[in-house]
Design a protein around this motif. Structure first.
Motif, PDB file in Angstrom:
ATOM      1  N   ARG A  27       0.833  -1.199   0.000  1.00  0.00           N
ATOM      2  CA  ARG A  27       0.000   0.000   0.000  1.00  0.00           C
ATOM      3  C   ARG A  27       0.872   1.254   0.000  1.00  0.00           C
ATOM      4  O   ARG A  27       0.610   2.225  -0.715  1.00  0.00           O
ATOM      5  CB  ARG A  27      -0.907  -0.015   1.240  1.00  0.00           C
ATOM      6  N   MET A  28       1.941   1.225   0.820  1.00  0.00           N
ATOM      7  CA  MET A  28       2.847   2.378   0.856  1.00  0.00           C
ATOM      8  C   MET A  28       3.493   2.599  -0.504  1.00  0.00           C
ATOM      9  O   MET A  28       3.592   3.732  -0.982  1.00  0.00           O
ATOM     10  CB  MET A  28       3.937   2.139   1.906  1.00  0.00           C
ATOM     11  N   PHE A  30       2.460   1.675  -3.533  1.00  0.00           N
ATOM     12  CA  PHE A  30       1.503   2.183  -4.519  1.00  0.00           C
ATOM     13  C   PHE A  30       1.202   3.651  -4.256  1.00  0.00           C
ATOM     14  O   PHE A  30       1.149   4.467  -5.175  1.00  0.00           O
ATOM     15  CB  PHE A  30       0.198   1.378  -4.469  1.00  0.00           C
ATOM     16  N   HIS A  31       0.991   3.978  -2.976  1.00  0.00           N
ATOM     17  CA  HIS A  31       0.648   5.362  -2.652  1.00  0.00           C
ATOM     18  C   HIS A  31       1.750   6.313  -3.098  1.00  0.00           C
ATOM     19  O   HIS A  31       1.493   7.328  -3.745  1.00  0.00           O
ATOM     20  CB  HIS A  31       0.409   5.506  -1.152  1.00  0.00           C
ATOM     21  N   LEU A  32       2.999   5.975  -2.745  1.00  0.00           N
ATOM     22  CA  LEU A  32       4.096   6.880  -3.074  1.00  0.00           C
ATOM     23  C   LEU A  32       4.240   7.030  -4.582  1.00  0.00           C
ATOM     24  O   LEU A  32       4.403   8.136  -5.096  1.00  0.00           O
ATOM     25  CB  LEU A  32       5.404   6.366  -2.467  1.00  0.00           C
ATOM     26  N   LEU A  33       4.177   5.913  -5.316  1.00  0.00           N
ATOM     27  CA  LEU A  33       4.421   5.975  -6.756  1.00  0.00           C
ATOM     28  C   LEU A  33       3.249   6.609  -7.488  1.00  0.00           C
ATOM     29  O   LEU A  33       3.419   7.231  -8.532  1.00  0.00           O
ATOM     30  CB  LEU A  33       4.696   4.575  -7.299  1.00  0.00           C
ATOM     31  N   GLN A  34       2.042   6.446  -6.932  1.00  0.00           N
ATOM     32  CA  GLN A  34       0.876   6.985  -7.620  1.00  0.00           C
ATOM     33  C   GLN A  34       0.632   8.444  -7.259  1.00  0.00           C
ATOM     34  O   GLN A  34       0.304   9.255  -8.116  1.00  0.00           O
ATOM     35  CB  GLN A  34      -0.360   6.147  -7.266  1.00  0.00           C
ATOM     36  N   ASP A  36       2.619  10.467  -4.685  1.00  0.00           N
ATOM     37  CA  ASP A  36       3.579  11.315  -3.978  1.00  0.00           C
ATOM     38  C   ASP A  36       5.019  10.941  -4.324  1.00  0.00           C
ATOM     39  O   ASP A  36       5.806  10.573  -3.456  1.00  0.00           O
ATOM     40  CB  ASP A  36       3.338  11.191  -2.464  1.00  0.00           C
ATOM     41  N   LYS A  37       5.364  11.064  -5.615  1.00  0.00           N
ATOM     42  CA  LYS A  37       6.750  10.769  -5.988  1.00  0.00           C
ATOM     43  C   LYS A  37       7.736  11.731  -5.330  1.00  0.00           C
ATOM     44  O   LYS A  37       8.814  11.307  -4.910  1.00  0.00           O
ATOM     45  CB  LYS A  37       6.895  10.786  -7.511  1.00  0.00           C
ATOM     46  N   ALA A  40       8.410  10.384  -2.005  1.00  0.00           N
ATOM     47  CA  ALA A  40       9.270   9.199  -2.042  1.00  0.00           C
ATOM     48  C   ALA A  40      10.736   9.610  -2.115  1.00  0.00           C
ATOM     49  O   ALA A  40      11.586   9.067  -1.399  1.00  0.00           O
ATOM     50  CB  ALA A  40       8.896   8.328  -3.240  1.00  0.00           C
ATOM     51  N   LEU A  41      11.029  10.588  -2.970  1.00  0.00           N
ATOM     52  CA  LEU A  41      12.423  11.034  -3.085  1.00  0.00           C
ATOM     53  C   LEU A  41      12.874  11.723  -1.806  1.00  0.00           C
ATOM     54  O   LEU A  41      14.033  11.595  -1.394  1.00  0.00           O
ATOM     55  CB  LEU A  41      12.565  11.986  -4.280  1.00  0.00           C
ATOM     56  N   ILE A  43      11.895  10.962   1.225  1.00  0.00           N
ATOM     57  CA  ILE A  43      12.214   9.905   2.186  1.00  0.00           C
ATOM     58  C   ILE A  43      13.577   9.302   1.858  1.00  0.00           C
ATOM     59  O   ILE A  43      14.415   9.087   2.741  1.00  0.00           O
ATOM     60  CB  ILE A  43      11.121   8.819   2.169  1.00  0.00           C
TER      61      ILE A  43
END
Lengths: 208, 208
Positions: A27-28, A30-34, A36-37, A40-41, A43
């Motif tokens: 879930r994390m 998918f959420h980041l890639l869909q 909140d890219k 993600a970077l 983090i």
């Protein structure tokens, strides 16, 4: 399923986080890639920066970027008191009370024989050397010439925390150190009817 | 508290993960820095790699590293059926049944007006163009010459999922597409006494 080694790798990597299993990790990811890219970077960069720059305070063992952390370097603190806690979060809880002006020692763990965590794994020797330093002949300094005059045990009141406190108390008392423990008792605002028996028994024993 | 901009930055960054608040983020940060620095670097690298390499499948909109994902590129699949799901995880659940051999379209979300998620935010137009392509004059292809002959709506049976299914069904039926919905009914292995009334009512209506 989305076919992607990068996605599988990310899901596997996120399972390294404590308390995150396969479903949460997916879930994390998918959420980041869909959605909140940039997050993600952020983090990724924060992790790399923290791993590179954070080490243990030479005095209190907490996580810091300096050789000695801000608390230990603060000349306003009472250097004769040393409060032993399990984690930086516990230290933060004590700090928020504004009731303590001494220094800390952060164990970064607790004795837990069932998990294979022994005295050497949580830096107990570093604590002993900090509280009772040795002179040039390798002998413990006499009590009068030590900086630390009292060690306050503030490990958690769990089985492991109590065991940790017991081991530290034994070792330091044998070196002539004054050792105290946070008081056990009835929490502020609670009614006796709803307090567990062990707590009431302790509060009775430790009445003052 | 541990004094460290790197640590604060990491804790803040970890709060970007869905379902992770301030306390969980701090616990994750402490755990990684204290016990699993290699794991922290692994997560950082996996995040960067995934952000760089993962994009949406040109056909089904799922996350993939290729132009077209493995499922869509598989010549064994029945290309006349298109199953619409909300997330790759839902697609994975359908795949595990081994009961479906058609293709998928992954919405990567659901209509949710209360959260400000409208038809344009979840790629509905991409779905319509996929199911009912236009000819060189910009007119929808007639039913006989379309690749997709049936769209199976497998959005979740929640309020948002049902609304999403309704909107898609309306739009595709008006374009002359056959649209079906996953059956609602009593789950396998359950006893009627413990099944909720709405499910039993649907199972009665849809009896066969």
């Amino acid at each position: 399923m989305a076919d992607s080694n990068a996605l599988d790798g990310l899901t596997q990597a996120l399972r390294k986080l404590p308390g995150v299993g396969a479903k949460s990790a997916a879930r994390m990811a998918f959420h980041l890639l869909q959605h909140d890219k940039p997050g993600a970077l952020q983090i990724a960069r924060a992790l790399e920066h923290a791993v590179q720059s954070i080490r243990h305070c030479a005095l209190c063992n907490t996580l810091t970027e300096q050789e000695v952390c801000v608390t230990c370097a603060n000349p306003q603190r009472d250097r004769s008191k040393l409060c032993v806690v399990e984690t930086p979060a516990d230290q933060a809880a004590l700090e928020r009370t504004l009731a303590y002006r001494g220094l800390y020692f952060v164990l970064m763990g607790k004795l837990s024989p069932l998990d294979g965590v022994g005295p050497n794994d949580i830096g107990l020797q570093k604590l002993f050397d900090r509280a009772v330093p040795k002179d040039e002949h390798g002998q413990p300094l006499p009590a009068a010439s030590r900086e630390v005059q009292e060690v306050i045990l503030a490990t958690n009141f769990t089985a492991e925390g109590e065991a940790t406190a017991h081991v530290i108390a034994q070792a330091l008392k044998s070196r002539g150190m004054q050792v105290t423990r946070l008081a056990r008792g009835v929490p502020v605002g609670s009614e006796l009817e709803y307090v567990d028996l062990g707590t009431i028994a302790h509060a009775l024993t430790d009445r003052r």
